[in-house]
Motif scaffolding. Structure first.
Motif, short mmCIF file in Angstrom:
data_model
loop_
_atom_site.label_atom_id
_atom_site.label_comp_id
_atom_site.label_asym_id
_atom_site.label_seq_id
_atom_site.Cartn_x
_atom_site.Cartn_y
_atom_site.Cartn_z
N THR A 186 7.02 133.17 -8.07
CA THR A 186 7.14 133.33 -6.62
C THR A 186 8.50 132.81 -6.18
O THR A 186 8.91 131.71 -6.56
CB THR A 186 6.02 132.57 -5.88
N ILE A 187 9.19 133.62 -5.39
CA ILE A 187 10.51 133.24 -4.88
C ILE A 187 10.35 132.73 -3.45
O ILE A 187 9.71 133.38 -2.61
CB ILE A 187 11.48 134.43 -4.91
N TYR A 188 10.97 131.56 -3.18
CA TYR A 188 10.94 130.98 -1.85
C TYR A 188 12.37 130.99 -1.29
O TYR A 188 13.28 130.38 -1.88
CB TYR A 188 10.41 129.55 -1.90
N CYS A 189 12.55 131.72 -0.17
CA CYS A 189 13.83 131.74 0.53
C CYS A 189 13.69 130.84 1.76
O CYS A 189 12.86 131.12 2.65
CB CYS A 189 14.19 133.16 0.97
N ALA B 172 2.52 140.67 -1.09
CA ALA B 172 1.96 139.73 -0.12
C ALA B 172 3.04 138.81 0.40
O ALA B 172 2.84 137.60 0.56
CB ALA B 172 0.82 138.94 -0.75
N ALA B 173 4.24 139.38 0.66
CA ALA B 173 5.33 138.58 1.22
C ALA B 173 4.95 138.04 2.58
O ALA B 173 4.25 138.70 3.36
CB ALA B 173 6.59 139.42 1.31
N SER B 174 5.41 136.83 2.91
CA SER B 174 5.03 136.20 4.17
C SER B 174 6.17 135.35 4.72
O SER B 174 7.11 135.01 4.00
CB SER B 174 3.78 135.34 3.97
N ILE B 175 6.03 135.01 6.01
CA ILE B 175 7.01 134.17 6.69
C ILE B 175 6.28 132.99 7.31
O ILE B 175 5.25 133.15 7.95
CB ILE B 175 7.75 134.95 7.80
N GLU B 176 6.82 131.80 7.12
CA GLU B 176 6.26 130.59 7.72
C GLU B 176 7.39 129.82 8.42
O GLU B 176 8.44 129.59 7.83
CB GLU B 176 5.60 129.71 6.65
N ILE B 177 7.18 129.47 9.68
CA ILE B 177 8.17 128.73 10.46
C ILE B 177 7.59 127.36 10.76
O ILE B 177 6.52 127.25 11.36
CB ILE B 177 8.53 129.46 11.76
N ILE B 178 8.31 126.31 10.35
CA ILE B 178 7.83 124.94 10.50
C ILE B 178 8.78 124.19 11.43
O ILE B 178 10.00 124.16 11.21
CB ILE B 178 7.77 124.22 9.14
N ASP B 179 8.21 123.63 12.48
CA ASP B 179 8.99 122.77 13.39
C ASP B 179 8.97 121.35 12.83
O ASP B 179 7.93 120.69 12.82
CB ASP B 179 8.38 122.80 14.79
N LYS B 180 10.14 120.88 12.39
CA LYS B 180 10.22 119.54 11.79
C LYS B 180 10.27 118.46 12.88
O LYS B 180 10.88 118.67 13.93
CB LYS B 180 11.46 119.43 10.91
N LYS B 181 9.59 117.35 12.62
CA LYS B 181 9.57 116.24 13.58
C LYS B 181 9.66 114.94 12.83
O LYS B 181 9.29 114.83 11.66
CB LYS B 181 8.29 116.29 14.41
N ILE C 41 10.39 132.01 3.56
CA ILE C 41 10.03 133.40 3.28
C ILE C 41 9.58 133.47 1.82
O ILE C 41 10.35 133.15 0.92
CB ILE C 41 11.19 134.36 3.55
N THR C 42 8.33 133.89 1.60
CA THR C 42 7.74 133.91 0.26
C THR C 42 7.71 135.35 -0.26
O THR C 42 7.22 136.25 0.41
CB THR C 42 6.31 133.34 0.29
N LEU C 43 8.27 135.54 -1.48
CA LEU C 43 8.30 136.87 -2.11
C LEU C 43 7.64 136.77 -3.49
O LEU C 43 7.94 135.86 -4.26
CB LEU C 43 9.74 137.36 -2.25
N ASN C 44 6.76 137.74 -3.80
CA ASN C 44 6.13 137.80 -5.13
C ASN C 44 6.92 138.75 -6.01
O ASN C 44 7.26 139.86 -5.60
CB ASN C 44 4.69 138.28 -5.03
N ILE C 45 7.18 138.37 -7.24
CA ILE C 45 7.95 139.23 -8.15
C ILE C 45 7.07 139.61 -9.34
O ILE C 45 6.04 139.00 -9.60
CB ILE C 45 9.24 138.53 -8.63
#
Length: 546
Positions: A477-480, A520-529, A542-546
């Motif tokens: 799995t590739i994580y961008c 099943a590529a997906s996008i996750e946005i995390i607000d850091k605190k 951004i998660t990509l399956n290869i």
């Protein structure tokens, strides 16, 4: 001391008949009487005078108490056979021509010492086992013949029985009556199929009608009548027949002296017809005639027709489902093609948006540098801007390599660094195991998130900040990741429900990418605190399956 006799002249029922006082038998109990009459059976209770009437439609000719079962009495009747009646439960059972009796009229009932009941019938002298196991009809020779009179019968103390007739009387010892132990064989004399008699040369047997053991019949020849004869000829009227069609009957069917077996409209199936006869004493022979009968089903009930029909139905269902699937696939392909074309147009529009105010700002930046005589910086800015612009406007691909996308991001960040100076820092961290040249991703997948990080995260801070772009590989799995340490997403923007058009386009393009590649590529946005709950930046994964 006085002796009193009381006469009861009639029973308390409105019979309206001159024979209403006809009493032909009586059984006395402790304080009650059972009285047989041609108007039925009456129960009279002496203490109360209450009288109950049973069988009002039956002409009872004789009554006999069972010598063993004290609650049972036997009633001889005219036209209604022999009735077994339980005085306690009031239940009864009838014996008549339907279950083996030679005649339905029986009178002058007597019991011998061997568990048999004797009586006269319209066809002669009858002996009947009280347990129902045997029925015998006896010929009486001499002038008396078969004619007996009612009420003229007697039992001697030595067990002999006497019956009076029109021309005399007969006296006999039941124990000395001749017994018939012959076991007759049943012969088939004729077979009729659908009202047409089967000839002797019939194709089922070369031994004639009686030699038939198996019959194969079509479904439209399923009505049979079989005529029988027993091999005992001295008293044929005393021979009884029974049959059992296994596969249709529940058990033996006794037909009495009727020597025909008839079955109409037999359903398709396998049957065994068992035929049996008794001797003159009513004892069933061990010789049983068996015929196997096969009624073929109509063609639409045969296994080959049903199998063919099921195959045809399955084939039609398969072709129908296949057609539906083909239509659905075609529809999905057209829809994907439309969406693909629409997204390509949107991607071109997005590239064209690179964008009016951004181009205007870039040109103003170049103008400002030239005005300040910073010609070298102006030339570098203009060169970088030209490369980025050419790279985007010349590309018409919906998907690009990850390497090309990273190159676009580098050019864009370099340009923005020239524009905003020290307020913007960036770095790239690329996993060496990731082959960025072979991995295809939607065009402009990362750039919109970098642009948002600069505009909404870093520029609002006086000191600016840093953007880190990293590419990692974990378990195929590739994580961008686009990580910034800015002010976080603008709170006012979130409260007003604003959504970046670039981010929205990326999500739509990623959905299409998943549909095309079954991914099943997906996008996750995390607000850091931080620990106090204050924003410390934004992380986009951004998660990509290869």
């Amino acid at each position: 001391m006085s002796n009193t006799i009381t006469f009861h002249y009639q029973v308390p029922f409105e019979i309206g008949d001159p024979f209403q006082n006809d009493i032909n038998g009586l059984i006395a109990g402790k304080d009650d009487f059972w009285i047989s009459s041609t108007h039925g059976l009456f129960h009279y209770i002496a203490g109360t005078g209450k009288t109950t009437r049973y069988f009002p439609e039956v002409r009872v000719l004789s009554i006999l108490p069972d010598p063993v079962q004290k609650n049972i009495v036997w009633l001889g009747t005219m036209y209604s056979g022999l009735i077994k009646f339980n005085m306690r439960t009031r239940e009864h059972f009838s014996y008549n021509t339907t279950n083996g009796f030679p005649h339905n009229t029986i009178a002058n009932l007597q019991a011998d010492d061997n568990g048999n009941l004797w009586g006269i019938t319209g066809k002669g002298l009858l002996s009947f086992a009280l347990d129902g196991s045997r029925i015998n009809l006896h010929k009486v020779l001499g002038e008396n013949g078969q004619e007996f009179n009612r009420y003229h019968y007697f039992k001697f103390t030595d067990g002999r029985l006497a019956f009076g007739g029109a021309y005399g009387y007969v006296i006999f010892d039941p124990r000395s009556m001749m017994s018939d132990h012959y076991e007759p064989e049943v012969l088939i004399t004729a077979i009729t199929i659908n009202n047409k008699e089967l000839p002797a040369d019939n194709g089922y047997s070369n031994k004639g009608i009686n030699g038939i053991e198996v019959m194969q019949l079509p479904n439209d020849r399923n009505s049979l009548t079989i005529e029988l004869a027993a091999t005992e000829y001295n008293l044929p009227e005393k021979i009884q027949y029974r049959r059992w069609l296994k596969g249709l009957d529940d058990g033996w069917v006794i037909s009495g002296n009727d020597n025909t077996a008839t079955y109409s409209y037999m359903p398709p199936g396998e049957y065994e017809l068992h035929i049996n006869a008794s001797n003159t004493m009513g004892e069933w022979s061990d010789e049983v005639k068996v015929i196997k009968i096969h009624i073929a089903p109509p063609f639409w009930l045969t296994w080959w027709f049903i199998t063919t029909l099921l195959i045809i139905m399955a084939l039609l269902i398969y072709l129908g489902v296949k057609r539906k699937i083909r239509q659905a696939i075609k529809k999905d392909q057209l829809q994907i093609a439309y969406e693909r074309e629409a997204l390509q147009l949107e991607a071109k529009a997005m590239r064209a948006q690179m964008n009016p105010h951004f181009i205007f700002n870039c040109l103003n930046s170049i103008k400002s540098l030239m005005h300040d005589l910073r010609n070298k910086e102006a030339i570098l800015y203009l060169t970088t801007f030209a490369q980025l612009l050419r790279n985007q406007l010349n590309s018409n691909l919906l998907e690009v390599s990850l390497e090309d996308e990273l190159h676009t991001c580098r050019l864009y960040l370099k340009l923005e660094t020239l524009r905003f100076g020290k307020k913007l820092n960036y770095k790239f961290d690329i996993d060496e195991r990731v082959d960025t040249h072979s991995i295809k991703i939607p065009a402009l997948l990362l750039q919109p998130f970098i642009e948002n990080a600069i505009i909404h995260g870093l520029l609002p801070l006086p000191q600016g900040g840093t953007i880190t772009v990293s590419i990692t590989l974990e378990d195929e799995t590739i994580y961008c990741k686009i990580d910034d340490n800015g002010a976080g997403r603008n709170v006012k923007v979130k409260e007003h429900g604003h959504e970046s058009k670039g981010v929205k386009l990326v999500e739509g393009r990623l959905d299409l990418y998943n549909a095309i590649h079954n991914s099943a590529a997906s996008i996750e946005i995390i607000d850091k605190k931080d620990s106090n709950g204050l924003p410390t930046g934004t992380l986009v994964i951004i998660t990509l399956n290869i």
